[in-house]
Design a protein around this motif. Structure first.
Motif, PDB file in Angstrom:
ATOM      1  N   UNK A  66       0.885  -1.173   0.000  1.00 55.82           N
ATOM      2  CA  UNK A  66       0.000   0.000   0.000  1.00 55.82           C
ATOM      3  C   UNK A  66       0.913   1.210   0.000  1.00 55.82           C
ATOM      4  N   UNK A  67       1.469   1.533   1.158  1.00 53.82           N
ATOM      5  CA  UNK A  67       2.457   2.613   1.243  1.00 53.82           C
ATOM      6  C   UNK A  67       3.086   2.560   2.616  1.00 53.82           C
ATOM      7  N   UNK A  68       4.353   2.937   2.702  1.00 55.15           N
ATOM      8  CA  UNK A  68       4.994   3.027   4.012  1.00 55.15           C
ATOM      9  C   UNK A  68       5.498   4.457   4.201  1.00 55.15           C
ATOM     10  N   UNK A  69       5.636   4.896   5.446  1.00 50.50           N
ATOM     11  CA  UNK A  69       6.070   6.269   5.712  1.00 50.50           C
ATOM     12  C   UNK A  69       7.384   6.604   5.006  1.00 50.50           C
ATOM     13  N   UNK A  70       7.413   7.784   4.389  1.00 49.58           N
ATOM     14  CA  UNK A  70       8.601   8.299   3.717  1.00 49.58           C
ATOM     15  C   UNK A  70       9.088   7.374   2.599  1.00 49.58           C
ATOM     16  N   UNK A  71       8.169   6.587   2.043  1.00 47.88           N
ATOM     17  CA  UNK A  71       8.541   5.611   1.028  1.00 47.88           C
ATOM     18  C   UNK A  71       8.345   6.114  -0.392  1.00 47.88           C
ATOM     19  N   UNK A  72       7.990   5.202  -1.277  1.00 45.84           N
ATOM     20  CA  UNK A  72       7.879   5.488  -2.703  1.00 45.84           C
ATOM     21  C   UNK A  72       6.623   6.292  -3.023  1.00 45.84           C
ATOM     22  N   UNK A  73       6.733   7.204  -3.996  1.00 47.52           N
ATOM     23  CA  UNK A  73       5.533   7.895  -4.462  1.00 47.52           C
ATOM     24  C   UNK A  73       4.827   7.006  -5.492  1.00 47.52           C
ATOM     25  N   UNK A  74       3.731   7.494  -6.063  1.00 54.65           N
ATOM     26  CA  UNK A  74       2.915   6.662  -6.953  1.00 54.65           C
ATOM     27  C   UNK A  74       3.697   6.185  -8.173  1.00 54.65           C
ATOM     28  N   UNK A  75       4.419   7.081  -8.820  1.00 61.66           N
ATOM     29  CA  UNK A  75       5.201   6.718 -10.000  1.00 61.66           C
ATOM     30  C   UNK A  75       6.245   5.663  -9.651  1.00 61.66           C
ATOM     31  N   UNK A  76       6.940   5.874  -8.549  1.00 58.72           N
ATOM     32  CA  UNK A  76       7.986   4.954  -8.126  1.00 58.72           C
ATOM     33  C   UNK A  76       7.398   3.598  -7.712  1.00 58.72           C
ATOM     34  N   UNK A 101      -2.778  19.695   7.896  1.00 56.09           N
ATOM     35  CA  UNK A 101      -1.317  19.625   7.800  1.00 56.09           C
ATOM     36  C   UNK A 101      -0.848  18.848   6.561  1.00 56.09           C
ATOM     37  N   UNK A 102       0.329  19.191   6.140  1.00 60.58           N
ATOM     38  CA  UNK A 102       1.014  18.478   5.060  1.00 60.58           C
ATOM     39  C   UNK A 102       2.491  18.414   5.399  1.00 60.58           C
ATOM     40  N   UNK A 103       3.274  17.499   4.787  1.00 57.65           N
ATOM     41  CA  UNK A 103       2.880  16.506   3.790  1.00 57.65           C
ATOM     42  C   UNK A 103       2.368  15.218   4.423  1.00 57.65           C
ATOM     43  N   UNK A 104       1.856  14.325   3.565  1.00 54.90           N
ATOM     44  CA  UNK A 104       1.398  13.027   4.044  1.00 54.90           C
ATOM     45  C   UNK A 104       2.572  12.070   4.190  1.00 54.90           C
ATOM     46  N   UNK A 105       3.366  12.283   5.202  1.00 53.26           N
ATOM     47  CA  UNK A 105       4.573  11.495   5.438  1.00 53.26           C
ATOM     48  C   UNK A 105       4.271   9.994   5.540  1.00 53.26           C
ATOM     49  N   UNK A 106       3.083   9.670   6.036  1.00 56.53           N
ATOM     50  CA  UNK A 106       2.713   8.277   6.301  1.00 56.53           C
ATOM     51  C   UNK A 106       2.359   7.505   5.041  1.00 56.53           C
TER      52      UNK A 106
END
Length: 362
Positions: A119-129, A242-247
């Motif tokens: 799904x996603x992990x904090x400070x991980x890959x963005x959508x493209x990556x 708040x931003x960014x969505x670090x999570x």
């Protein structure tokens, strides 16, 4: 419908090589589709039916599959709670109660901790990556390995893009302000918050966030971003956005497919399911990108929402806590560690490359 016809035209060439019906002895009689008989599947989601972005993706997927198969495979979509609770989708697909599901992999951390990487992990890959890692970097093979014991075939099913940091009822000026903070936050991000003294709540559905914030049951909540946050009215019950969505820097969704049901399909219908999922995976990201842009403008210009960055010291503390959490979780579960090492290696390579490309423009 115009968009679906366009998909069919663009993707049709990919299917030509697999459009011949396989020999009769390779398909069970009950699954064989003829001109007079369609195969019918049920797909359960973790989202309210027709919710912008998340809810519309499985609907568009089902429409695309029916068109591409000329009506030979019909998928009926059910929203959260219609056939089963939102967080029972994984079990429903695994047991064969439904043939498919649409959800987010971090919900299954109790069954398979390594699922959270998909799904996603904090400070991980963005959508493209993330899409690159999944489809060309070995990620999807690891995902299949994680879900194989449950009889589920996973397919990427969309991406929300980078999320927002969330809605808060008090300002966050330093890491100390996270202590005791009750926040709706799922996945590995919840463990990061807990390490810094926060109180994560990850069992709340989107429709429950308004009342939970209004009554003080929670102090903060993240859902997705402006596209979904605006219709929920979260700006009415929380002061700070708040931003960014670090999570969740690039949160992938998933199509869950019962492996036995998938294996019983003719080869051309298997290909259609995979190609349709790949198309919807990109379509959701496109939808969210434009949806977020318009909704953010509305929040700021019409509702006077103050969009505030997390202080650098808060981001630094969250990042350090993330590294500690990943190390701790890897020590508990061999599969988690296996996926972690592959993910981190890819993440490091991606960031090196992006340093010379996208990041260089900032």
């Amino acid at each position: 419908m115009g968009k679906l016809k366009l998909y069919c035209g663009l993707l049709g060439l990919l299917l030509l090589s697999s459009c011949q019906q396989p020999p009769a002895n390779t398909v069970t009689k009950t699954q064989t589709a003829t001109s007079h008989q369609a195969i019918e599947w049920r797909l359960a989601t973790s989202w309210p039916k027709n919710l912008a972005g998340l809810g519309m993706a499985p609907e568009r997927f089902a429409q695309l599959v029916e068109q591409m198969s000329n009506g030979r495979l019909v998928i009926h979509v059910y929203g959260a709670g219609e056939l089963m609770p939102a967080l029972s989708v994984f079990d429903g697909v695994s047991k064969g109660t439904v043939q498919m599901g649409h959800s987010a992999a971090h919900y299954w951390k109790g069954k398979a901790p390594a699922s959270q990487f998909f799904s996603s992990i904090p400070f991980g890959l963005n959508a493209q990556q993330m899409n690159a890692w999944l489809h060309h970097g070995g990620g999807i093979e690891l995902w299949q390995e994680v879900y194989q014991p449950f009889g589920i075939l996973p397919l990427a099913g969309g991406n929300t893009g980078m999320q927002m940091g969330g809605w808060f009822n008090k300002p966050i000026m330093s890491p100390a302000d996270l202590k005791g903070l009750k926040m709706r936050l799922p996945g590995i991000g919840s463990k990061v918050l807990k390490k810094l003294g926060g109180v994560p709540v990850d069992e709340l559905a989107g429709r429950e966030l308004y009342s939970a914030l209004q009554t003080g049951a929670i102090d903060a909540a993240e859902w997705v971003g402006p596209y979904n946050d605006l219709p929920l009215g979260l700006h009415q019950v929380a002061k700070y956005y708040y931003y960014p969505g670090w999570h969740e820097p690039g949160s992938s969704m998933e199509f869950l497919v019962n492996q036995q049901a998938f294996s019983a399909l003719p080869a051309d219908l298997q290909a259609i399911v995979k190609v349709a999922a790949r198309a919807i995976n990109q379509d959701m990201l496109d939808d969210y990108t434009q949806g977020h842009i318009a909704a953010m403008d509305t929040l700021i210009s019409e509702h006077n929402v103050q969009v505030t960055p997390f202080p650098p010291e808060v981001i630094a503390a969250l990042k350090q806590a993330r590294d500690e959490v990943l190390t701790e979780e890897a020590a508990k579960d061999p599969m988690f560690n296996k996926v972690l090492q592959a993910y981190l290696a890819n993440e490091a390579a991606v960031k090196r490359y992006f340093h010379y490309t996208e990041d260089a423009l900032n």
